[in-house]
Design a protein around this motif. Structure first.
Motif, PDB file in Angstrom:
ATOM      1  N   SER A   1      96.676 -22.209  -3.484  1.00 49.06           N
ATOM      2  CA  SER A   1      97.198 -23.391  -4.175  1.00 49.06           C
ATOM      3  C   SER A   1      97.965 -23.041  -5.436  1.00 49.06           C
TER       4      SER A   1
ATOM      5  N   GLU B   1      90.967 -33.547 -13.567  1.00 47.92           N
ATOM      6  CA  GLU B   1      90.860 -33.535 -15.037  1.00 47.92           C
ATOM      7  C   GLU B   1      91.569 -32.286 -15.562  1.00 47.92           C
TER       8      GLU B   1
ATOM      9  N   CYS C   1      92.067 -29.282 -17.885  1.00 42.54           N
ATOM     10  CA  CYS C   1      91.244 -28.453 -18.782  1.00 42.54           C
ATOM     11  C   CYS C   1      92.185 -27.521 -19.547  1.00 42.54           C
TER      12      CYS C   1
HETATM   13  N1  LIG Z   1      91.612 -28.653 -13.767  1.00 43.42           N
HETATM   14  C1  LIG Z   1      92.353 -27.658 -14.248  1.00 43.42           C
HETATM   15  N2  LIG Z   1      92.823 -27.696 -15.508  1.00 43.42           N
HETATM   16  C2  LIG Z   1      93.550 -26.674 -15.998  1.00 43.42           C
HETATM   17  N3  LIG Z   1      93.858 -25.564 -15.314  1.00 43.42           N
HETATM   18  C3  LIG Z   1      93.446 -25.472 -14.043  1.00 43.42           C
HETATM   19  C4  LIG Z   1      92.662 -26.510 -13.440  1.00 43.42           C
HETATM   20  N4  LIG Z   1      92.392 -26.141 -12.186  1.00 43.42           N
HETATM   21  C5  LIG Z   1      92.951 -24.945 -12.001  1.00 43.42           C
HETATM   22  N5  LIG Z   1      93.592 -24.530 -13.103  1.00 43.42           N
HETATM   23  C6  LIG Z   1      94.311 -23.281 -13.307  1.00 43.42           C
HETATM   24  O1  LIG Z   1      95.223 -23.127 -12.274  1.00 43.42           O
HETATM   25  C7  LIG Z   1      95.214 -21.823 -11.752  1.00 43.42           C
HETATM   26  C8  LIG Z   1      95.016 -21.900 -10.229  1.00 43.42           C
HETATM   27  O2  LIG Z   1      93.751 -22.461  -9.963  1.00 43.42           O
HETATM   28  P1  LIG Z   1      93.183 -22.639  -8.506  1.00 43.42           P
HETATM   29  O3  LIG Z   1      91.885 -23.305  -8.586  1.00 43.42           O
HETATM   30  O4  LIG Z   1      94.232 -23.269  -7.675  1.00 43.42           O
HETATM   31  O5  LIG Z   1      93.063 -21.192  -7.997  1.00 43.42           O
HETATM   32  P2  LIG Z   1      92.040 -20.011  -8.448  1.00 43.42           P
HETATM   33  O6  LIG Z   1      90.695 -20.576  -8.658  1.00 43.42           O
HETATM   34  O7  LIG Z   1      92.641 -19.263  -9.584  1.00 43.42           O
HETATM   35  O8  LIG Z   1      92.105 -19.097  -7.193  1.00 43.42           O
HETATM   36  P3  LIG Z   1      91.323 -19.273  -5.815  1.00 43.42           P
HETATM   37  O9  LIG Z   1      91.684 -20.629  -5.288  1.00 43.42           O
HETATM   38  O10 LIG Z   1      91.884 -18.171  -5.027  1.00 43.42           O
HETATM   39  O11 LIG Z   1      89.861 -19.121  -6.136  1.00 43.42           O
HETATM   40  C9  LIG Z   1      94.153 -21.078 -12.473  1.00 43.42           C
HETATM   41  O12 LIG Z   1      94.773 -20.254 -13.443  1.00 43.42           O
HETATM   42  C10 LIG Z   1      93.338 -22.107 -13.167  1.00 43.42           C
HETATM   43  O13 LIG Z   1      92.897 -21.666 -14.419  1.00 43.42           O
END
Ligand SMILES: Nc1ncnc2c1ncn2[C@@H]1O[C@H](COP(=O)(O)OP(=O)(O)OP(=O)(O)O)[C@@H](O)[C@H]1O
Length: 607
Positions: free
Chosen positions: A26, A92, A94
């Protein structure tokens, strides 16, 4: 991804902002609701890959599970929609990213920070487990931080419901370093497997590396099965002990989330209520040597604003700087009082509380001086009427009288001897350490049974009992309220914070001094410090069970008088020697040395 997106079901239009980051499946963007300007995070999953919205598929399951969760420690799910190319999840935002980002900048965290984060994570995880959902991918990059540094569990892409047996499908998923032994043995993931992951994370944030990281993978898996990890010898015993409990190879031996916060790691160390944003890149300062610094000041200002309405209590002397209040050789009695004022307010004279006719010494000439932190000090000239009773209603007079009688009993017991009589070693409760910050907050002390207490400036008393971390609060004499740490009412939060600051400071001091482990003594919830009195030579503590302690200033020598009647016990500590106790009977037959008698006499004079 289009610059503007419309959720067809709600009709809301969003503006896509900058790319925040990319995951394996994603992309994540900043998102603004055009009608409210509210900011969100948009998780975008391409439909061609993992984003097939097929029933039971990964994204479908994530949406189904995540959309029905509402908890302050879980990233909030605000909605979802899809178009031809993508599935969108509105989450939300963060703004301080994740714990992984903090770790990247900091490498390791301090124990108070780890307690802070774990407290939030345990709360969020307990909420998930109560709903029979296991996360299965707990790791620092899935612990998000909002603007206020509140921690939120996110990325429920691997989360699943556990079946009736408490396990979910026997699949190997999650981040290899954090997989529990039962997961790699294909026995299925359970709530306990998430708890194992918490153990790995605790280890990692304190040491900078995960406990299991050997290559090849087969070797790491073997270490996981055996629970073999490098001993983090530099961590505190409480931290090491909790890690060992969490990383128990047998899932049944790991602590449950309901009891985790009762572990000594939490109850015997300070947990900040919030973290400063700068802790994302540099360690926050929690322990500055006395005076305990900015944090204390903040807590104290809050305390001043939250204390019950101005209450007067008479210091018979907890007055920290007596010379300030002695004027032209006359004897004064200080009455400290808390003004009704907001935190941070520094004006004093304009805000001082009015004298009430019920004030203990009203009618006497009153002088006023100002204090920097914002409380008024009324000085009353006792020389004008020395016979006036200074004992308020429900006072500690009785305990003082009992203490005086007991001291007298020991003095009268027998003649002076050349050396103290043969004694025995008894488990006695006494104060090993104390912090006198009564000028602003209170007098904190650490007892030999591991519990700590604080006599606050408004005359209330709070104690943190060990083991178990029970909080005992005495709003008034004879009234005792007890709480578990989790249930402490919000109104008492600041007092608890002050107590924890004191406790943390004293424990660190004791650790530095290499104090022996605390003996296990039966808990006494109602034990509280009534008074402390300081002279140039000694500090005297009077507890509500009649115990009197006299500690010499500058020299490591303490005398404790405990018990009553024929059970009266005089215990004596001298630097480098274990405490020796003498019963009244022994004192009568052998007497005690002149030095001991002098100390007893000094205590008597002070009282
Ligand atoms: N709710 C949020 N608020 C702020 N930043 C976010 C949020 N969710 C995800 N991110 C940021 O977006 C990026 C991608 O997150 P995502 O959850 O899509 O993948 P990931 O957890 O890094 O990887 P994977 O899905 O492979 O575990 C990360 O750097 C994360 O810190």
């Amino acid at each position: 991804v289009a610059a503007f997106l419309r959720d067809p079901s709600s009709g809301r239009v969003y503006r896509r902002g900058k790319l925040i980051g990319k995951g394996a499946f994603s992309h994540c963007y900043k998102l603004t609701d055009m009608s409210t300007s509210a900011v969100f995070a948009l998780k975008v999953v391409p439909r061609r890959g993992a984003g097939h919205l097929c029933p039971g598929g990964k994204v479908e399951r994530e949406i189904t599970l995540h959309s029905c969760l509402r908890h302050r420690n879980i990233v909030a799910f605000h909605g979802h929609f899809a178009d031809r190319d993508h599935v969108y999840m509105v989450l939300e935002y963060c703004s301080r990213q994740s714990l992984a980002h903090v770790l990247k900048a900091r490498h390791t965290l301090t124990e108070p920070e780890v307690r802070y984060y774990l407290r939030g994570l345990v709360s969020g995880l307990r909420y998930l487990h109560q709903r029979h959902i296991v996360h299965r991918d707990l790791k620092p990059s899935n612990f998000f931080l909002n603007k206020n540094m509140e921690v939120k569990i996110g990325d429920l892409g691997l989360a699943a419901r556990v079946g009736p047996g408490g396990h979910c499908h026997r699949v190997l998923c999650g981040t290899p370093n954090f997989q529990a032994p039962e997961v790699i043995s294909r026995n299925g993931h359970s709530c306990q497997s998430d708890i194992w992951a918490l153990g790995c994370i605790m280890y990692m944030v304190l040491t900078g590396t995960p406990p299991f990281m050997a290559a090849p993978l087969s070797e790491m898996y073997q270490n996981i099965r055996d629970g073999h990890y490098p001993e983090p010898a530099h961590l505190s015993p409480n931290a090491r002990h909790l890690i060992a409990r969490l990383l128990a190879p047998n899932p049944g031996e790991r602590p449950s989330l309901d009891h985790l916060l009762e572990d000594d790691f939490f109850t015997q160390g300070f947990t900040p209520d919030r973290l400063p944003p700068h802790s994302c890149h540099s360690p926050p300062i929690f322990t500055i040597p006395l005076p305990l610094g900015r944090l204390f000041q903040k807590a104290g200002q809050l305390l001043l604003s939250q204390c019950r309405p101005p209450c007067e209590y008479i210091t018979h002397y907890p007055c920290p700087h007596p010379q300030r209040y002695i004027s032209r050789g006359k004897q004064f009695l200080c009455v400290l009082s808390l003004p009704r004022q907001r935190a941070g307010h520094r004006g004093v004279l304009e805000e001082r509380p009015p004298l009430t006719s019920a004030a203990p010494c009203s009618g006497l000439p009153v002088q006023e001086v100002s204090q920097p932190l914002g409380y008024g000090v009324r000085i009353q000239n006792l020389a004008a009427n020395e016979s006036v009773s200074t004992e308020p209603e429900g006072s500690q007079k009785l305990e003082v009288e009992v203490a005086i009688r007991n001291l007298q009993l020991c003095l009268d017991a027998g003649p002076s001897a050349i050396r103290n009589p043969p004694g025995e070693q008894q488990p006695v409760i006494w104060a090993l350490k104390w912090v006198d910050y009564s000028s602003k907050y209170g007098f904190g002390y650490q007892l030999s049974d591991g519990s700590s207490g604080v006599l606050l400036r408004d005359g209330t008393h709070m104690a943190l009992r060990s083991p178990g971390g029970q909080v005992c609060y005495m709003p008034d004499r004879g009234k005792l309220e007890t709480f578990t740490l989790r249930d402490v009412p919000r109104l008492l939060g600041t007092k608890l914070a002050v107590l924890r600051l004191f406790a943390c400071h004293m424990q660190q001091q004791l650790r530095k001094e290499g104090a022996p482990p605390m003996p296990t003594l039966p808990a006494r919830p109602s034990l509280c410090l009534l008074r402390f009195l300081a002279s140039k030579q000694a500090l005297l503590l009077l507890f509500n069970n009649g115990t009197v302690q006299v500690s010499l200033t500058g020299v490591q020598a303490h005398l404790v008088l405990s018990g009553e009647g024929e059970e009266l016990l005089l215990t004596h500590w001298e630097q480098g020697h274990p405490g020796t106790s003498y019963s009244l009977g022994i004192l009568r037959s052998h007497g005690c040395t002149l030095a001991t008698r002098q100390l007893l006499h000094h205590a008597l004079c002070m009282l």
